[in-house]
Design an enzyme around this catalytic site. Structure first.
Site, PDB file in Angstrom:
ATOM      1  N   ARG A   1       0.835  -1.214   0.000  1.00 25.74           N
ATOM      2  CA  ARG A   1       0.000   0.000   0.000  1.00 25.74           C
ATOM      3  C   ARG A   1       0.863   1.254   0.000  1.00 25.74           C
ATOM      4  O   ARG A   1       0.510   2.260  -0.625  1.00 25.74           O
ATOM      5  CB  ARG A   1      -0.954  -0.036   1.202  1.00 25.74           C
ATOM      6  CG  ARG A   1      -2.101  -1.045   0.973  1.00 25.74           C
ATOM      7  CD  ARG A   1      -2.695  -1.519   2.292  1.00 25.74           C
ATOM      8  NE  ARG A   1      -3.882  -2.334   2.119  1.00 25.74           N
ATOM      9  CZ  ARG A   1      -3.876  -3.664   1.869  1.00 25.74           C
ATOM     10  NH1 ARG A   1      -2.724  -4.317   1.719  1.00 25.74           N
ATOM     11  NH2 ARG A   1      -5.002  -4.327   1.766  1.00 25.74           N
TER      12      ARG A   1
ATOM     13  N   GLY B   1      -1.157 -11.916  -5.024  1.00 24.43           N
ATOM     14  CA  GLY B   1      -2.587 -11.621  -5.197  1.00 24.43           C
ATOM     15  C   GLY B   1      -2.907 -10.204  -4.766  1.00 24.43           C
ATOM     16  O   GLY B   1      -3.714  -9.503  -5.389  1.00 24.43           O
TER      17      GLY B   1
ATOM     18  N   ARG C   1      -5.442 -17.910  -9.886  1.00 32.30           N
ATOM     19  CA  ARG C   1      -6.291 -17.426  -8.776  1.00 32.30           C
ATOM     20  C   ARG C   1      -7.482 -16.608  -9.282  1.00 32.30           C
ATOM     21  O   ARG C   1      -7.409 -15.950 -10.306  1.00 32.30           O
ATOM     22  CB  ARG C   1      -5.422 -16.632  -7.775  1.00 32.30           C
ATOM     23  CG  ARG C   1      -4.410 -17.553  -7.113  1.00 32.30           C
ATOM     24  CD  ARG C   1      -3.557 -16.845  -6.101  1.00 32.30           C
ATOM     25  NE  ARG C   1      -4.318 -16.377  -4.965  1.00 32.30           N
ATOM     26  CZ  ARG C   1      -3.804 -15.634  -3.992  1.00 32.30           C
ATOM     27  NH1 ARG C   1      -2.539 -15.287  -4.030  1.00 32.30           N
ATOM     28  NH2 ARG C   1      -4.563 -15.249  -2.975  1.00 32.30           N
TER      29      ARG C   1
ATOM     30  N   ASP D   1      -4.272 -15.379   7.124  1.00 26.83           N
ATOM     31  CA  ASP D   1      -3.018 -15.936   6.590  1.00 26.83           C
ATOM     32  C   ASP D   1      -2.316 -16.868   7.577  1.00 26.83           C
ATOM     33  O   ASP D   1      -1.277 -17.444   7.246  1.00 26.83           O
ATOM     34  CB  ASP D   1      -2.059 -14.801   6.212  1.00 26.83           C
ATOM     35  CG  ASP D   1      -2.523 -14.082   4.943  1.00 26.83           C
ATOM     36  OD1 ASP D   1      -3.275 -14.682   4.149  1.00 26.83           O
ATOM     37  OD2 ASP D   1      -2.130 -12.915   4.757  1.00 26.83           O
TER      38      ASP D   1
END
Ligand code: S3P
Length: 432
Positions: free
Chosen positions: A26, A94, A122, A315
């Protein structure tokens, strides 16, 4: 590359872990479209974030690496990205692909997003659906997988999107597109997911509201570059916590770990299994909460894991499966269907690895029933998934003989230097 692990436990020590992967991605994307300079420290210099950095550079952003974990990003403003001269290869990530799709859906130029064998398998329909309803033009392979061809020059309008699956990547993709859209964009999340995008947007001067599970922002807001201190990644710290819990008699202090409450589900689950984990010296790195994590070897007990906390620990389930396998009694996991579409099918990959190490584990469509036991020596596969590789490595440290973990190259996507870090703490992990 493989890891050869000889039974060995951690000793008492203090350590740190590399920077948070989600926040590093980010910082690169938002820093690039902000006005002015962002100085990033504690950046994760792993393959996933380097792929994002390369993509932003390919769109004309000057990103200078000024030290092993520090960057200067000269933001080009929300209208300043330039057409890349080639497809953008996002490797294994991803997060990079889904967030980048939101960012690129609103640009005046066309772009193509691609990745490695795992990423190109994916599901991307989850971002194509909301972005298309905002006016984006995105094509994927017929089964909804990458590469993504994003047509530029379209006008986006704000929408309200009710996410069918709790996903921070989808939420962030829609919010990033919403920055460029006419009117207001809002996203409802069916369960709380990591909120790093919202926090960083606010640090860069945007107004973002979060109320009753809905996050919203108005389009057209400028961002201002800022200093970003990236905390250590709790998802990486989880492997050190796990190794410590499993060892005979060790106490480890992990300094500067991000403890954003949208990420700490793993600590709650470990603690309800009887883990001795304490947070010390709580403080802030900008808008992100940080603490030092003190963990001591503990006798773990099997539990029924509450599916309500899954999105707060999404995760960490490969590591939690190992904890369950080393605990007394049974542990039941449910609500984990999203694990089947991560870097690997993590339920299947962990069931395969733990069975090879002698553990009794029954797979279910959305989880597993794990019966605690002892790990025996053997050979396991990582399925080229970094978190599966690191979780099985920690299991191997208390096996009754040597364990070979096959295919560990992708550990570098999130935890560069993992084997050196755990070796310094006393584990015998070598590249074979
Ligand atoms: C991430 C969100 C999670 C997580 C991934 C990083 C992010 O994915 O699994 O590793 O940075 O937004 P989902 O939001 O799709 O569950």
């Amino acid at each position: 590359m493989d890891f050869k692990v000889v039974p060995s436990g951690f000793s008492d020590a203090t350590t740190t872990v590399p920077g948070d992967k989600s926040i590093s991605h980010r910082a690169l994307m938002l820093g690039s479209i902000a006005q002015g300079r962002s100085a990033v420290s504690g950046f994760l210099n792993g393959a996933d974030c380097l792929a994002t950095a390369a993509a932003m550079r390919a769109m004309g952003v000057n990103i200078k690496q000024t030290g092993p974990t520090s960057l200067l990003i000269d933001g080009v403003g929300t209208r300043g990205l330039q057409a890349p001269s080639h497809d953008l290869d996002l490797g294994n990530s991803g997060t990079a692909m889904r967030l980048m799709a939101g960012l690129l859906a609103a640009q005046p130029f066309d772009s193509v997003l691609t990745g490695d064998a795992s990423l190109t398998g994916r599901p991307m329909g989850r971002i194509i659906t909301p972005l298309t309803s905002m006016g984006a033009a995105i094509e994927s392979d017929c089964d909804g997988t990458p590469p993504l061809q994003i047509a530029g020059g379209v006008r986006l309008h704000g929408i309200h999107y009710d996410m069918p699956v709790a996903s921070a990547q989808v939420k962030s993709a829609v919010l990033l597109a919403g920055l460029f859209a006419d009117g207001e964009t809002s996203v409802f999340e069916p369960a709380v997911t990591r909120d790093h995008t919202e926090r960083m947007l606010r640090s860069m001067g945007a107004t973002v509201s979060s109320k009753g599970g809905t996050v919203s922002l108005a389009g057209g807001q400028p961002l201002t570059g800022c200093a970003i201190q990236v905390p250590g990644d709790l998802s990486s710290a989880t492997f050190i916590i796990l190794g410590t819990l499993l060892s005979q008699d060790s106490e480890i202090l992990i300094e500067n770990v991000g403890v954003n409450p949208t990420r700490t589900g793993v600590l709650d689950i470990f603690q309800s299994m009887g883990a001795d984990i304490r947070l010390e010296n709580p403080r802030q790195f900008g808008d992100e909460p940080v603490a030092d994590v003190r963990v001591r070897a503990s006798r773990l007990q099997g539990i029924d894991v509450d599916p309500a906390v899954v999105s707060l620990a999404i995760d960490e389930f490969p590591a939690l499966f190992v904890a369950a396998a080393a605990a007394r009694g049974e542990t039941r996991f449910s609500g984990l269907e999203e694990l089947r579409v991560k870097e690997s099918d993590r339920i299947a990959a962990m069931a395969n690895g733990l069975r090879r190490l002698g553990i009794d584990i029954e797979e279910t469509p959305d989880g597993a029933l794990v019966r605690g036991g002892r790990f025996r020596s053997g050979e396991v596969r990582s399925f080229h998934d970094h978190r599966v590789a690191m979780s099985l490595t920690m299991a191997a440290t208390i096996a009754d003989g040597e364990v070979l973990i096959r295919g560990v190259d992708n550990v570098n996507t999130s935890f560069p230097g993992f084997e050196d870090c755990v070796s310094r703490l006393g584990a015998d992990v070598r590249v074979a």
